[in-house]
Design an enzyme around this catalytic site. Structure first.
Site, PDB file in Angstrom:
ATOM      1  N   GLN A  98       3.857   7.434   2.714  1.00  0.00           N
ATOM      2  CA  GLN A  98       3.231   6.494   3.634  1.00  0.00           C
ATOM      3  C   GLN A  98       3.125   5.135   2.956  1.00  0.00           C
ATOM      4  OE1 GLN A  98       1.460   7.532   7.139  1.00  0.00           O
ATOM      5  NE2 GLN A  98       3.556   8.090   6.633  1.00  0.00           N
ATOM      6  N   PHE A 132       3.698   8.253  10.805  1.00  0.00           N
ATOM      7  CA  PHE A 132       2.731   8.956   9.970  1.00  0.00           C
ATOM      8  C   PHE A 132       3.422  10.080   9.185  1.00  0.00           C
ATOM      9  CE2 PHE A 132      -1.881   8.135  11.568  1.00  0.00           C
ATOM     10  CZ  PHE A 132      -1.701   6.780  11.403  1.00  0.00           C
ATOM     11  N   SER A 133       2.610  10.892   8.522  1.00  0.00           N
ATOM     12  CA  SER A 133       3.120  11.834   7.518  1.00  0.00           C
ATOM     13  C   SER A 133       3.982  12.935   8.120  1.00  0.00           C
ATOM     14  CB  SER A 133       1.948  12.455   6.758  1.00  0.00           C
ATOM     15  OG  SER A 133       1.281  11.487   6.007  1.00  0.00           O
ATOM     16  N   ARG A 147      -1.207  16.033  13.718  1.00  0.00           N
ATOM     17  CA  ARG A 147      -0.244  15.238  12.960  1.00  0.00           C
ATOM     18  C   ARG A 147       0.231  16.033  11.743  1.00  0.00           C
ATOM     19  NH1 ARG A 147      -5.229  13.252  13.011  1.00  0.00           N
ATOM     20  NH2 ARG A 147      -6.485  13.345  11.095  1.00  0.00           N
ATOM     21  N   ASP A 148       1.183  15.451  11.015  1.00  0.00           N
ATOM     22  CA  ASP A 148       1.615  15.882   9.682  1.00  0.00           C
ATOM     23  C   ASP A 148       2.398  17.199   9.697  1.00  0.00           C
ATOM     24  OD1 ASP A 148      -0.070  13.728   9.045  1.00  0.00           O
ATOM     25  OD2 ASP A 148      -1.749  15.053   8.619  1.00  0.00           O
ATOM     26  N   ASP A 165      -0.098   9.110   1.419  1.00  0.00           N
ATOM     27  CA  ASP A 165       0.441  10.472   1.398  1.00  0.00           C
ATOM     28  C   ASP A 165       1.909  10.568   0.982  1.00  0.00           C
ATOM     29  OD1 ASP A 165      -1.940  10.507   2.770  1.00  0.00           O
ATOM     30  OD2 ASP A 165      -1.181  11.563   4.515  1.00  0.00           O
ATOM     31  N   TRP A 205       0.827  -1.213   0.000  1.00  0.00           N
ATOM     32  CA  TRP A 205       0.000   0.000   0.000  1.00  0.00           C
ATOM     33  C   TRP A 205       0.858   1.257   0.000  1.00  0.00           C
ATOM     34  CZ3 TRP A 205      -5.167   1.574   0.310  1.00  0.00           C
ATOM     35  CH2 TRP A 205      -5.387   2.865   0.805  1.00  0.00           C
TER      36      TRP A 205
END
Length: 708
Positions: free
Chosen positions: A308, A349-350, A408-409, A292, A289
């Site tokens: 990601q 995560f991002s 986040r991010d 982002d 998979w």
């Protein structure tokens, strides 16, 4: 069939201990075969007033339960909550066994054993992410230390959203556990990769690799217990020559681990990027998979694209940072995983990356400026990592997390006028979603500066000249949904100047875009995730959108952002087919002699009397509604004004998508399409009257996976 609690009344005294060679039948606590819960107390809405008869409306198929009934808290969907509690019973056997499935959230989707008012044992389903399976599997607890005590069982559903339900059946007291034992296999690693078989939609297994007792990989995998759908791989180059132990809990057949093999290359290396539906000029990961884009940065003339990535399955999960590099934004080479999760459940995560040219953080150890990245560690917060080998390996800042918030991010950038770093990061509170701005002199110590409400996740922040004038610039604040505002940014606060409404450039399968830091010649190059563009039956899933150059231009509606496919894509063109200066008549198709798989089309048309102008790309129409000035492709309809009375389209057809840039890039559309294998034709048509094709250029395209 006996009612569920017909046997419970017999448990008033412990039976005599059996002889060692005797076998006692299980004592059924509940089998949920009756027409009601037979004395169990249901609170809330999730469990209804009776056992389910299998799969409930809107639910994936439930399997693995016994008989006709089970507990299924999907009653009313994943947002329903509640509890289901048994009458008390005596713990007269050394084990309790039960079938369980559904959500895997501690304390939220679980089965609890309660003694003296306290939860002394708990179990959950296995699913926490997209995909997964509704199959129930055996689980249970050792009760030897609780012998003779009175207990109750509580089935809990306190979670809303995806996998916010729990399935349970066949709760029995027993003399032996039916919980599968952990499967373990030791391998002396003589090659770089381990190849792992995957069955998409199969039961998820938590797998760990340990070396000398230390966990070096820890992830979920839908491990194939029969013929695999495809193979994934784990890069264990640092551990060659050492013994790796593979731990896989609760396998129905531990011999499945015998299928794992070593190799010096990734699975099917010779056929990679040649799969039936593999996009040929949109980036996809080798296996697994993708979502982002993260950490887009240019360093030493090389474009770095992190992203990601689930390396171990077709669905979302196990978030790592994948990594690919390119000299030209077209031909990409996948590199080893850049950032691994800090721990199981603490996913990567991002985030973003920059070049710390001034070594403000003191991370540099060689002659080159380090790459520095910020990412969301889901168990800690916003974390800083750095690389002194051009992004191949990364080291954690020992002061992590650098910022803690409810979001986040993080997006990093250097603000020259204030001589400080800025982190724009999504944050949320009660009834609030915002982008927060923090500043730092050294990428280590961060100070909250301001907040801009009304934006959701994956922020980007950059400055662009208006109409190419370097003396007239505006800042763009942008979020995952491709909506943006324009204004001024002083290094601490974003001052909106484009009004209360957001503007939109992209439409369709497009999300969480990011632009490259340090792009040469002042370029602002953007790549987005083609969200929802799926590839069933393939060993990969999802793709990136085409890279585009962003500009700000003045329109009759004010300043707007435009996107143009990067010029480097022209390197994929084969010979041009030119149909310019042609009258387009209803019922006639100038492109009838063309066929192929991959195309770029540039069209400029004067609509004249035409009511519609249509491109047909291997069976998928791209339609311009002249009266409404709407561009339509599959589920997308968006307003596209004519430019000087002309329709201007720039279209790309790949094996998984169509992307359309209209009005010189004022409107951009990304739509997932897997063309019909039997249809390789192109068409252009007018309806309702004639139109004039001022320009119609068609370029068959070569694969970007074939290196130049």
């Amino acid at each position: 069939m006996l009612a569920t609690f017909a046997l419970i009344g017999l448990l008033t005294a412990s039976p005599a201990a059996p002889a060692e060679d005797s076998t006692r039948p299980d004592v059924v606590i509940a089998d949920f075969e009756g027409d009601d819960y037979c004395g169990w107390k249901a609170d809330g809405q999730a469990f209804g007033d009776r056992p389910a008869r299998g799969t409930l409306p809107g639910q994936m198929e439930v399997s693995g339960y016994l008989g006709r009934g089970l507990v299924n808290s999907f009653n009313g969907g994943d947002d329903a909550t509640g509890t289901l509690t048994s009458p008390p019973f005596r713990l007269d056997r050394p084990f309790v066994n039960f079938l369980i499935g559904g959500g895997g959230f501690d304390g939220e989707t679980c089965v609890n054993l309660v003694v003296d008012g306290k939860t002394v044992r708990t179990a959950t389903g296995k699913n926490r992410e997209g995909g997964g399976t509704e199959a129930l599997r055996w689980d249970g607890w050792d009760l030897k230390d609780l012998a003779g005590k009175t207990a109750t069982i509580q089935v809990v559903d306190r979670r809303k959203g995806g996998w916010g339900h729990i399935n349970v059946d066949q709760i029995v007291l027993a003399d032996a556990s039916r919980k599968p034992a952990e499967a373990v296999r030791a391998i002396v690693l003589n090659h770089r990769y381990l190849h792992l078989p995957v069955h998409t939609g199969g039961p998820k297994t938590r797998m760990k690799f340990t070396v000398d007792g230390q966990t070096v990989r820890d992830f979920d995998i839908e491990l194939a217990e029969g013929k695999p759908d495809f193979w994934v791989f784990s890069d264990l180059e640092p551990y060659k020559g050492r013994t790796v132990k593979i731990h896989a809990g609760e396998l129905a057949d531990p011999k499945v681990l015998d299928a794992i093999v070593q190799a010096d290359d990734v699975p099917d290396a010779a056929g990679m990027y040649q799969e039936k539906h593999r996009p040929q000029f949109h980036f996809t990961s080798r296996r697994g998979w993708l979502n982002d884009p993260n950490g887009l940065v240019v360093n030493q003339g090389v474009f770095h694209q992190f992203y990601q990535h689930n390396p171990f399955g077709w669905n979302w999960g196990n978030m790592h940072w994948g990594h690919a590099t390119s000299p030209d934004l077209v031909h990409w080479t996948e590199q080893p995983i850049a950032i691994y999760p800090h721990a199981y459940g603490d996913w990567a995560f991002s985030g973003s990356a920059v070049v710390d040219a001034g070594n403000t953080g003191g991370f540099q150890s060689g002659s080159e400026a380090p790459l520095v990245a910020a990412y969301t560690s889901t168990g800690r917060g916003e974390c800083i990592v750095y690389s002194n080998d051009r992004g191949r390996t990364w080291t954690e800042f020992d002061g992590n997390p650098a910022v803690k918030n409810n979001g986040r991010d993080p997006r990093l950038l250097w603000h020259g006028p204030s001589k400080k770093w800025v982190m724009a990061v999504y944050n949320e509170g009660e009834k609030r979603q915002s982008i927060d701005f923090h500043t730092s002199p050294d990428l280590k110590t961060w100070t909250f500066a301001s907040r801009l409400d009304g934006f959701y996740e994956c922020p980007d922040l950059f400055e662009l000249p208006v109409d190419g004038d370097p003396n007239k610039t505006l800042w763009v604040i942008y979020a995952a949904d491709a909506k943006y505002k324009l204004g001024r940014f002083d290094g601490k606060t974003f001052h909106v100047e484009s009004g209360p409404d957001k503007h939109t450039l992209w439409h369709g399968n497009f999300y969480a875009a990011q632009t490259f830091s340090e792009a040469p010649n002042g370029r602002r190059v953007q790549i987005g995730w083609g969200q929802g563009i799926t590839f069933p039956g393939m060993p990969f899933n999802q793709q990136m959108a085409l890279p585009v150059d962003l500009t700000l231009r003045t329109t009759p509606d004010g300043v707007r952002m435009f996107a143009a496919p990067v010029a480097e894509l022209q390197s994929l063109r084969d010979a041009k087919h030119d149909f310019s200066n042609t009258t387009l008549e209803p019922g006639k198709n100038p492109l009838s002699g063309l066929s192929g798989d991959l195309f770029e089309v540039k069209l400029t048309a004067k609509p004249g009397a035409a009511e519609e102008i249509e491109l047909n790309l291997r069976g998928t129409p791209v339609v311009y509604d002249v009266r409404k000035q709407d561009l339509v492709c599959k589920q997308i309809r968006t307003f596209l004004p004519l430019v000087d009375g002309e329709l201007r389209l720039h279209v790309f057809l790949d094996k998984g998508s169509i992307e359309v840039f209209g009005g010189d890039g004022r409107v951009a559309v990304s739509v997932g399409v897997i063309p019909d294998d039997a249809n390789h034709a192109l068409g252009v048509a007018s309806k309702g009257g004639e139109a004039t094709l001022k320009t119609l250029e068609v370029y068959p395209l070569r694969s970007a996976w074939i290196k130049p």
